[in-house]
Scaffold this motif. Structure first.
Motif, mmCIF file in Angstrom:
data_model
loop_
_atom_site.group_PDB
_atom_site.id
_atom_site.type_symbol
_atom_site.label_atom_id
_atom_site.label_comp_id
_atom_site.label_asym_id
_atom_site.label_seq_id
_atom_site.Cartn_x
_atom_site.Cartn_y
_atom_site.Cartn_z
ATOM 1 N N ARG A 156 6.250 -4.913 -6.309
ATOM 2 C CA ARG A 156 5.878 -4.202 -5.083
ATOM 3 C C ARG A 156 4.961 -3.036 -5.415
ATOM 4 O O ARG A 156 5.340 -2.113 -6.132
ATOM 5 N N HIS A 157 3.755 -3.091 -4.863
ATOM 6 C CA HIS A 157 2.772 -2.028 -5.051
ATOM 7 C C HIS A 157 2.547 -1.350 -3.706
ATOM 8 O O HIS A 157 2.170 -1.996 -2.728
ATOM 9 N N VAL A 158 2.807 -0.049 -3.662
ATOM 10 C CA VAL A 158 2.684 0.718 -2.422
ATOM 11 C C VAL A 158 1.486 1.661 -2.518
ATOM 12 O O VAL A 158 1.334 2.378 -3.516
ATOM 13 N N LEU A 159 0.665 1.662 -1.489
ATOM 14 C CA LEU A 159 -0.432 2.621 -1.377
ATOM 15 C C LEU A 159 -0.054 3.655 -0.328
ATOM 16 O O LEU A 159 0.090 3.334 0.856
ATOM 17 N N ILE A 160 0.129 4.897 -0.756
ATOM 18 C CA ILE A 160 0.432 5.999 0.154
ATOM 19 C C ILE A 160 -0.883 6.618 0.605
ATOM 20 O O ILE A 160 -1.684 7.064 -0.223
ATOM 21 N N VAL A 161 -1.112 6.634 1.907
ATOM 22 C CA VAL A 161 -2.348 7.186 2.465
ATOM 23 C C VAL A 161 -2.021 8.489 3.178
ATOM 24 O O VAL A 161 -1.276 8.512 4.163
ATOM 25 N N ASP A 162 -2.567 9.572 2.675
ATOM 26 C CA ASP A 162 -2.417 10.889 3.295
ATOM 27 C C ASP A 162 -3.812 11.381 3.665
ATOM 28 O O ASP A 162 -4.479 12.046 2.888
ATOM 29 N N GLY A 163 -4.254 11.008 4.851
ATOM 30 C CA GLY A 163 -5.617 11.343 5.277
ATOM 31 C C GLY A 163 -6.406 10.087 5.578
ATOM 32 O O GLY A 163 -5.852 9.041 5.931
ATOM 33 N N ASN A 164 -7.719 10.154 5.409
ATOM 34 C CA ASN A 164 -8.592 9.017 5.701
ATOM 35 C C ASN A 164 -8.708 8.098 4.492
ATOM 36 O O ASN A 164 -8.847 8.548 3.357
ATOM 37 N N PHE A 165 -8.670 6.795 4.764
ATOM 38 C CA PHE A 165 -8.836 5.797 3.711
ATOM 39 C C PHE A 165 -9.424 4.548 4.355
ATOM 40 O O PHE A 165 -8.788 3.909 5.191
ATOM 41 N N THR A 166 -10.669 4.230 3.992
ATOM 42 C CA THR A 166 -11.376 3.122 4.648
ATOM 43 C C THR A 166 -11.597 1.924 3.737
ATOM 44 O O THR A 166 -12.167 0.923 4.167
ATOM 45 N N GLU A 167 -11.136 2.020 2.479
ATOM 46 C CA GLU A 167 -11.359 0.923 1.546
ATOM 47 C C GLU A 167 -10.478 -0.283 1.901
ATOM 48 O O GLU A 167 -9.388 -0.143 2.453
ATOM 49 N N ASN A 168 -10.982 -1.467 1.586
ATOM 50 C CA ASN A 168 -10.170 -2.672 1.745
ATOM 51 C C ASN A 168 -9.180 -2.764 0.585
ATOM 52 O O ASN A 168 -9.507 -2.446 -0.560
ATOM 53 N N ILE A 169 -7.979 -3.224 0.888
ATOM 54 C CA ILE A 169 -6.970 -3.370 -0.151
ATOM 55 C C ILE A 169 -6.482 -4.813 -0.184
ATOM 56 O O ILE A 169 -6.521 -5.511 0.843
ATOM 57 N N LEU A 199 11.313 6.144 1.268
ATOM 58 C CA LEU A 199 10.161 5.375 1.726
ATOM 59 C C LEU A 199 9.619 4.464 0.630
ATOM 60 O O LEU A 199 9.214 3.333 0.888
ATOM 61 N N VAL A 200 9.622 4.949 -0.596
ATOM 62 C CA VAL A 200 9.049 4.171 -1.703
ATOM 63 C C VAL A 200 10.137 3.557 -2.587
ATOM 64 O O VAL A 200 9.837 3.043 -3.664
ATOM 65 N N ALA A 201 11.384 3.612 -2.139
ATOM 66 C CA ALA A 201 12.492 3.078 -2.938
ATOM 67 C C ALA A 201 12.248 1.621 -3.301
ATOM 68 O O ALA A 201 11.910 0.802 -2.450
ATOM 69 N N GLY A 202 12.399 1.300 -4.564
ATOM 70 C CA GLY A 202 12.221 -0.068 -5.028
ATOM 71 C C GLY A 202 10.796 -0.440 -5.373
ATOM 72 O O GLY A 202 10.557 -1.535 -5.894
ATOM 73 N N ALA A 203 9.844 0.448 -5.118
ATOM 74 C CA ALA A 203 8.446 0.144 -5.450
ATOM 75 C C ALA A 203 8.245 0.208 -6.962
ATOM 76 O O ALA A 203 8.780 1.086 -7.637
ATOM 77 N N ASP A 204 7.465 -0.723 -7.479
ATOM 78 C CA ASP A 204 7.188 -0.748 -8.918
ATOM 79 C C ASP A 204 5.997 0.127 -9.276
ATOM 80 O O ASP A 204 5.884 0.592 -10.405
ATOM 81 N N ARG A 205 5.095 0.302 -8.336
ATOM 82 C CA ARG A 205 3.946 1.174 -8.549
ATOM 83 C C ARG A 205 3.594 1.844 -7.230
ATOM 84 O O ARG A 205 3.604 1.194 -6.184
ATOM 85 N N VAL A 206 3.307 3.134 -7.299
ATOM 86 C CA VAL A 206 2.937 3.891 -6.106
ATOM 87 C C VAL A 206 1.598 4.565 -6.364
ATOM 88 O O VAL A 206 1.443 5.310 -7.338
ATOM 89 N N THR A 207 0.631 4.277 -5.499
ATOM 90 C CA THR A 207 -0.688 4.890 -5.588
ATOM 91 C C THR A 207 -0.887 5.784 -4.376
ATOM 92 O O THR A 207 -0.545 5.404 -3.249
ATOM 93 N N VAL A 208 -1.424 6.974 -4.590
ATOM 94 C CA VAL A 208 -1.602 7.934 -3.504
ATOM 95 C C VAL A 208 -3.075 8.240 -3.301
ATOM 96 O O VAL A 208 -3.797 8.538 -4.257
ATOM 97 N N SER A 209 -3.508 8.138 -2.051
ATOM 98 C CA SER A 209 -4.845 8.571 -1.656
ATOM 99 C C SER A 209 -4.683 9.817 -0.800
ATOM 100 O O SER A 209 -4.041 9.778 0.255
#
Length: 461
Positions: A156-169, A199-209
């Protein structure tokens, strides 16, 4: 700032996604693979017997009682059952072959040392080894395809978005806009940390923007929830750094890694369960007597429940035998217990002095919210001098990267009791951080043994 943070019971136990923990999925896959490996090795040596002798002889017995256990031990040692091994076919095969060749070599030495090597057919033995190599290789060939089909159930890979993020994932990356959950990286708010951790419990990787000015706080958040975390740094993208954010193709900087891998967590959990269950059975009569004494002394519940910070800064309910009068109990821990504290009952003084009040936490250990050894969990309102614990030293949140313990390094060093000044907390914190840095199963065993000699302590009141 108020320390009286109360979390609803449902929020204590329910995560954001509701999905099965990917680590549990991987653990199940490791178990199935280990069982398949065992079947392959036993079958291989059984076939070698049939090929050599036209019947099953002692070779099958040797494989079952000697080769397989040694093979499993070597596999565990070389980490043949791990995430990095399973996603790379060549590495998975190499680890399996290393394990079986090592197991057969050790078996040969054991047979020679016990003077039983002359009773074993060399042709059958090496035929069994060769067949095992073929079988173990065939079992691992389809693994990458299986893992690809499992997708986010396996990783499980989670992307945390705090603000604007327009990239495709990529579709297998879970995107979470924290603004919709009212989450901001406030390092002075335990409830916010708890909510983010859930919120991110169990995630293997967390990326923050996030915005540049928020990177330091998000970096601390990632460290405090004990995850493989990284921050996106778009201004580095044109440099094409080697450490691109995993699976996103964007420039990222890793800021945290998990304190323990699955192997060590399973090892520690197995140790906890084996000791806690035995201890609960042996101590059940004493616990019943304490419960009866509390009930006879006066009205009120036998057990005292209190929210405390647990692993990855998630709140949980700690259990203790009630040692204070109900009407004087401090549910939030805003006032430290003092010597000759008028809130403590007569029975309470005895069970606190002998640490018997902590015995119900064996149920916390069995339930998985605590460990036998680890940093002691504190009440949210605990203070060192005039300041809350986390106001004294921000590293306080980092002590929660593993489960809290019934006992810990700080406790066996005598750092217990009230925290009348900030130095009292700093000494405990330094011991906790030392334990996290140098953890080993032998360290846990040593601390448990040392705990037996400090159950009666001048600061136990």
């Amino acid at each position: 700032m108020t320390a009286q943070v109360t979390v609803e019971a449902d929020d204590l136990y329910m995560g954001h996604s509701g999905r099965a923990d990917t680590q549990m999925v991987r653990a199940a896959l490791y178990l199935v693979l280990a069982l398949l490996d065992t079947a392959v090795v036993i079958t291989a040596f059984g076939l070698s017997d049939v090929i050599r002798h036209r019947s099953v002889t002692d070779m099958l017995t040797i494989s079952y009682w000697l080769i397989v256990p040694v093979f499993m031990a070597v596999s565990f040692y070389v980490r043949a059952y791990s995430y990095t091994t399973l996603i790379a076919r060549h590495l998975s095969i190499w680890k399996a072959l290393t394990a079986i060749i090592g197991a057969t070599a050790i078996t040969i030495m054991l047979l020679f040392a016990t003077k039983n090597s002359t009773d074993v057919s060399r042709v059958a033995f090496f035929t069994g080894t060769l067949l095992s190599i073929v079988g173990l290789t065939l079992v691992r060939l389809p693994l990458p395809l299986l893992i690809k089909r499992l997708g986010s159930s396996f990783f499980r890979h989670v992307l945390i978005v705090d603000g604007n993020f327009t990239e495709n994932i990529p579709p297998d990356v879970e995107r979470i806009n924290v603004a919709s959950f009212g989450i901001r990286p406030e390092v002075t708010d335990p409830l916010m940390l708890h909510r983010f951790s859930k919120l991110v419990a169990g995630a293997d990787r967390v990326t923050v923007s996030c915005a540049v000015q928020d990177r330091e706080r998000w970096s601390f958040y990632l460290k405090s929830v004990d995850c493989h975390g990284e921050l996106l740094v778009p201004e580095l993208h044109s440099l094409e750094p080697l450490g691109n954010a995993h699976g996103l193709g964007l420039a990222g900087v890793r800021v945290s890694i998990g304190r323990m891998d699955m192997r060590n967590r399973l090892l520690k959990r197995g140790f906890d369960l084996s000791i806690a269950v035995i201890a609960l059975i042996l101590l059940a009569p004493a616990m019943l007597l304490v419960a009866l004494a509390i009930r006879l002394e006066g009205p009120g519940p036998v057990l005292f429940r209190q929210q405390r910070m647990g692993r990855t800064n998630r709140l949980f309910e700690v259990l203790k035998f009630r040692s204070m009068y109900v009407e004087l109990s401090d549910g939030h821990g805003n006032t430290s217990t003092a010597r000759d504290d008028r809130r403590i009952t007569r029975v309470g003084r005895i069970i606190r002095a002998t640490s018997l009040d902590e015995l119900p936490q064996l149920l916390n250990v069995i339930g998985g919210s605590m460990s036998l050894v680890g940093p002691r969990p504190h009440a949210l309102g605990s203070r060192a001098g005039d300041n809350l614990f986390w106001q004294v030293d921000r590293r306080y949140w980092l002590r929660h990267t593993i489960k809290p313990g019934l006992t810990g390094l700080a406790q066996v060093r005598g750092y217990r009791g009230s925290t009348d000044n900030e130095d009292d907390l700093i000494k405990r914190l330094e011991s906790d951080m030392e334990y996290l840095t140098h953890w080993s199963l032998m360290t846990d065993i040593t601390i448990l043994v040392r705990t037996l000699f400090v159950l009666l302590h001048r600061n136990a009141y």
